[in-house]
Design an enzyme around this catalytic site. Sequence first.
Site, mmCIF file in Angstrom:
data_model
loop_
_atom_site.group_PDB
_atom_site.id
_atom_site.type_symbol
_atom_site.label_atom_id
_atom_site.label_comp_id
_atom_site.label_asym_id
_atom_site.label_seq_id
_atom_site.Cartn_x
_atom_site.Cartn_y
_atom_site.Cartn_z
ATOM 1 C CD GLU A 87 -3.040 0.978 2.237
ATOM 2 O OE1 GLU A 87 -3.375 -0.147 2.652
ATOM 3 O OE2 GLU A 87 -3.506 2.038 2.679
ATOM 4 C CE LYS B 147 -6.430 -1.798 5.164
ATOM 5 N NZ LYS B 147 -5.527 -0.905 4.423
ATOM 6 C CG ASP C 216 1.310 -17.035 11.299
ATOM 7 O OD1 ASP C 216 0.522 -16.376 10.592
ATOM 8 O OD2 ASP C 216 1.108 -18.204 11.650
ATOM 9 C CG HIS D 91 -4.536 7.032 0.175
ATOM 10 N ND1 HIS D 91 -4.203 6.324 1.302
ATOM 11 C CD2 HIS D 91 -4.941 6.129 -0.734
ATOM 12 C CE1 HIS D 91 -4.411 5.049 1.089
ATOM 13 N NE2 HIS D 91 -4.861 4.910 -0.148
#
Length: 439
Positions: free
Chosen positions: A86, A281, A297, A394
Site C-alpha cells: 500500500e 485496519k 505469522d 494517499h
Amino acid sequence: MNDKTISGFSKLSKSKKIDWIINTYLPKQEDAKKILERYWNSDEKLQQLHDEFIENTISNYYLPLGVAPNFLINNNMYAIPMAIEESSVVAAASKAAKFWLDRGGFKTSVISTTKIGQVHFMYQGDKTHLKTYFNNIKPQLLNAVKPLSKNMEKRGGGILDIELRDKTDDIPNYFQLHVSFETADAMGANFINSCLEQFAKTFKTEALNFEQFTAEEQQIEIVMSILSNYVPDCLVRAEVSCKVEELTENKTISAQEFANKFIQAVTIAEIEPFRAVTHNKGIMNGIDAVVLATGNDFRAVEAGVHAYASRNGSYSSLSHAKIENGIFTFWMEIPLALGTVGGLTNLHPLVKLALEMLGKPSAKELMQIIAVAGLAQNFAALRSLTTTGIQEGHMKMHLMNILNQFEANSEEKITLVNHFKTHAVSHSAVVEALEKLRQ
Ligand code: MEV
C-alpha cells in the site's frame, strides 16, 4: 474429474507444473511463462530456498521492502523495515516517527508473554472421577513432554500450567486441557503443538489404566490438540504523550482543536464497530508490514488482534487517547505472539537482514517495536483524517502507481511529480496531464 483437475500435481517438476497451469487455465495469456520466469532468482540456491518454503512453487511474489527511519522507542533509535504494497504506509509511518521524535518518542512495555494451547476432548461419566484422574496424571503429563520442553526450559520458557476445563454447559461431554506456555524468543507454534499432541496421547492412554474410571469413562475421545492464536495474555503497550500545545505543526488548526478532534475520532472508533474496523485496519497496516518483514505469522497476529478488539462483546478500537492536566496521551495495548528465532527468521535472507536492522531484537523487543509501528500508523491516519482528509496524502503516494500504469518514462515522472506538488491528484487529472505532456 474433468480436464481442469489433476492428480499428482505436487510430484511434477516445476516446469511441468507451469506448463499444466498455462495450458489449463491461461491458454490465451501468451506471456504467462515469461512473467513467471522473470520473477525467478538467478541465484539457484536462493531460488531453491524459496521453492522449498511451500509446495507447488511456480515463481516468487515480490512485495516492496521499505524502511521507516527516525523511530525513537524508549530512548533508542530504530529504522523499521516494512514489507507492504500500500503506497502511503511507509511514508505515513516515517512522518509519525519524525513527529514524535521531536516530542520524546514512543514509550513501550511488555505486559505479559503467556501463550495458550488446548487439548479438546470428550469424556462421558462422573466429573469427580475425571478431576481425580487429571490431578493424578498431571505430573506424568509434564514428564511426558520433558524431551520436548528441556531445550525450551534452557531458554527460559516451558509449560506454565495445565488446567482441566469443564465446557459441558456449551457442548455435552466436552472438556479441555487448557495449557499455558512461555516460549521465550520463539513464536512457539511447533513447540506448543508438539507438547499438546503428547499430552493428548498420554492423557488418553493412561486413562485405560485408571482404576476409578468405569469402562465407559476410560474411553476418553481426543477431538484435537492445537495452540490458540488468541493471546490476551501476551500483551504489549505502546504510548506517546506530550503537552497539548506541542501537538501541532499545522497552522490551519490550533493544537487544542487538533487534540479535541483526534480524541473524538478515537472515541468514535471505541463505540462504533463500522469505524473501529477501519481504524484498526490502519493500525494493522503498520503491524502487518513489520510482522511480514521480520518473517512472522501475520495471519496469527491478525486473528489474535481482532479477537482482542472484541473481547468486551463488541468490536472496538485498539487505541485510546486522552487529555489530562494539559497532557495529550495516545496509547494502545495489543496481543502479539512473535518470534525472533525459529521459523523463517533464520532462513529468509531478507528477514535476517530486517532483524539485524532492528538490532537482533528479542521477541519482547520485537513486540514493542511492532506495537509502535501500529500506533504510529494509527496516529498518522487520524491526523490526516481529522485535518486535511486522507485522500490528499494517499493520492500523492498513489500518483506513482497511476504513472506506472500508463508507462510514464523517467522524464514524464519527474515533470508530473513536480506538477502534482501544487495540484490535486486524481486518476483523471493524472491521465489528462500525461496526455497533455505527450502531445
Ligand atoms: C487505509 O489503508 C487505512 C485508513 O483507512 C485507516 C483509518 O481510516 O484510520 C486510512
